[in-house]
Motif scaffolding. Structure first.
Motif, PDB file in Angstrom:
ATOM      1  N   PHE A 151       0.852  -1.183   0.000  1.00 16.94           N
ATOM      2  CA  PHE A 151       0.000   0.000   0.000  1.00 16.94           C
ATOM      3  C   PHE A 151       0.885   1.229   0.000  1.00 16.94           C
ATOM      4  N   ASP A 152       0.574   2.165  -0.851  1.00 16.70           N
ATOM      5  CA  ASP A 152       1.290   3.428  -0.888  1.00 16.70           C
ATOM      6  C   ASP A 152       0.272   4.541  -0.863  1.00 16.70           C
ATOM      7  N   ALA A 153       0.594   5.620  -0.191  1.00 19.02           N
ATOM      8  CA  ALA A 153      -0.345   6.729  -0.033  1.00 19.02           C
ATOM      9  C   ALA A 153      -0.920   7.236  -1.356  1.00 19.02           C
ATOM     10  N   VAL A 160       0.695   0.847   8.422  1.00 17.32           N
ATOM     11  CA  VAL A 160       0.946   1.839   9.475  1.00 17.32           C
ATOM     12  C   VAL A 160       1.524   3.116   8.874  1.00 17.32           C
ATOM     13  N   ASP A 161       2.349   2.981   7.861  1.00 17.93           N
ATOM     14  CA  ASP A 161       2.937   4.151   7.207  1.00 17.93           C
ATOM     15  C   ASP A 161       1.894   5.034   6.532  1.00 17.93           C
ATOM     16  N   VAL A 162       0.853   4.437   5.935  1.00 17.37           N
ATOM     17  CA  VAL A 162      -0.094   5.222   5.139  1.00 17.37           C
ATOM     18  C   VAL A 162      -1.433   5.470   5.821  1.00 17.37           C
ATOM     19  N   ALA A 163      -1.705   4.785   6.918  1.00 18.83           N
ATOM     20  CA  ALA A 163      -3.014   4.905   7.577  1.00 18.83           C
ATOM     21  C   ALA A 163      -3.151   6.225   8.329  1.00 18.83           C
ATOM     22  N   GLU A 164      -4.390   6.595   8.554  1.00 21.44           N
ATOM     23  CA  GLU A 164      -4.698   7.747   9.410  1.00 21.44           C
ATOM     24  C   GLU A 164      -4.361   7.364  10.853  1.00 21.44           C
ATOM     25  N   GLN A 165      -4.145   8.358  11.689  1.00 16.27           N
ATOM     26  CA  GLN A 165      -3.748   8.136  13.076  1.00 16.27           C
ATOM     27  C   GLN A 165      -4.722   7.212  13.818  1.00 16.27           C
ATOM     28  N   GLU A 166      -5.993   7.410  13.615  1.00 17.24           N
ATOM     29  CA  GLU A 166      -7.005   6.591  14.294  1.00 17.24           C
ATOM     30  C   GLU A 166      -6.885   5.118  13.905  1.00 17.24           C
ATOM     31  N   GLN A 214       7.312  -2.440  16.882  1.00 18.04           N
ATOM     32  CA  GLN A 214       8.287  -1.352  16.817  1.00 18.04           C
ATOM     33  C   GLN A 214       7.778  -0.205  15.947  1.00 18.04           C
ATOM     34  N   LYS A 215       7.162  -0.522  14.828  1.00 20.56           N
ATOM     35  CA  LYS A 215       6.626   0.506  13.928  1.00 20.56           C
ATOM     36  C   LYS A 215       5.535   1.302  14.638  1.00 20.56           C
ATOM     37  N   CYS A 216       4.671   0.602  15.366  1.00 10.89           N
ATOM     38  CA  CYS A 216       3.608   1.285  16.109  1.00 10.89           C
ATOM     39  C   CYS A 216       4.183   2.223  17.158  1.00 10.89           C
ATOM     40  N   VAL A 217       5.196   1.759  17.871  1.00 11.07           N
ATOM     41  CA  VAL A 217       5.840   2.612  18.883  1.00 11.07           C
ATOM     42  C   VAL A 217       6.458   3.835  18.224  1.00 11.07           C
ATOM     43  N   ALA A 218       7.044   3.657  17.051  1.00 10.83           N
ATOM     44  CA  ALA A 218       7.721   4.758  16.371  1.00 10.83           C
ATOM     45  C   ALA A 218       6.758   5.830  15.866  1.00 10.83           C
ATOM     46  N   VAL A 219       5.552   5.444  15.453  1.00  8.20           N
ATOM     47  CA  VAL A 219       4.660   6.424  14.814  1.00  8.20           C
ATOM     48  C   VAL A 219       3.510   6.901  15.691  1.00  8.20           C
ATOM     49  N   LEU A 220       3.214   6.186  16.760  1.00 13.29           N
ATOM     50  CA  LEU A 220       2.105   6.592  17.628  1.00 13.29           C
ATOM     51  C   LEU A 220       2.619   7.385  18.823  1.00 13.29           C
ATOM     52  N   SER A 221       1.740   8.110  19.445  1.00 17.46           N
ATOM     53  CA  SER A 221       2.114   8.909  20.615  1.00 17.46           C
ATOM     54  C   SER A 221       2.383   7.979  21.797  1.00 17.46           C
TER      55      SER A 221
END
Length: 152
Positions: free
Chosen positions: A43-45, A78-84, A111-118
């Protein structure tokens, strides 16, 4: 872009259009014999990923994360999804972080989730290491998630 009318690929809903790129990778040894093959949906934005397919993939996160191609797919999501939607995907691991953190594949999704989420959104990940951080730090795979949390 396409859909399936029969549930041939159970991770995708039937009669729902999705967009993505199918990436095929084939590796041969020196004698021309097949060494490995991999098929991934990327998936790409710019492709305008449908939010419904992202939510569906999030619901299948634990299953997908346990496999090489699935964990790579989820990392791209995770890279292209909205924050929610990112948070919804991460929360599929609630109560399963300890096991996922030991997986050679699922740990990358954590690890990806930790890197991109608050920090607030991944607090549950840290809490599941509570009382076991020293044990995780000595584990060859779990320590990667712990290190990512430490840098957050």
């Amino acid at each position: 872009e396409g859909s399936q009318s029969q549930p041939l690929l159970p991770i995708f809903p039937t009669n729902t259009t999705i967009r993505g790129i199918v990436c095929s990778e084939v590796e041969f040894d020196g004698q021309g014999k097949l060494r490995s093959e991999s098929l991934q949906l990327c998936f790409d934005a710019p492709l305008g990923v449908s939010p419904s397919i992202i939510r569906f993939l999030a619901q299948q996160a634990q299953l997908l994360a346990s496999k090489d191609g699935g964990c790579r797919c989820l990392q791209r999501v995770v890279d292209v999804a909205e924050q929610e939607d990112r948070a919804a995907l991460a929360h599929q691991f609630r109560g399963h972080v300890w096991d996922a953190s030991a997986s050679p594949h699922a740990n990358f999704v954590l690890q990806k989730c930790v890197a991109v989420l608050s920090p607030r959104e991944v607090l549950f990940i840290a809490e599941e290491f509570k009382g076991r951080a020293a044990l995780a730090a000595r584990h060859s795979i779990r320590r990667r998630v712990l290190e990512r949390l430490g840098g957050h």
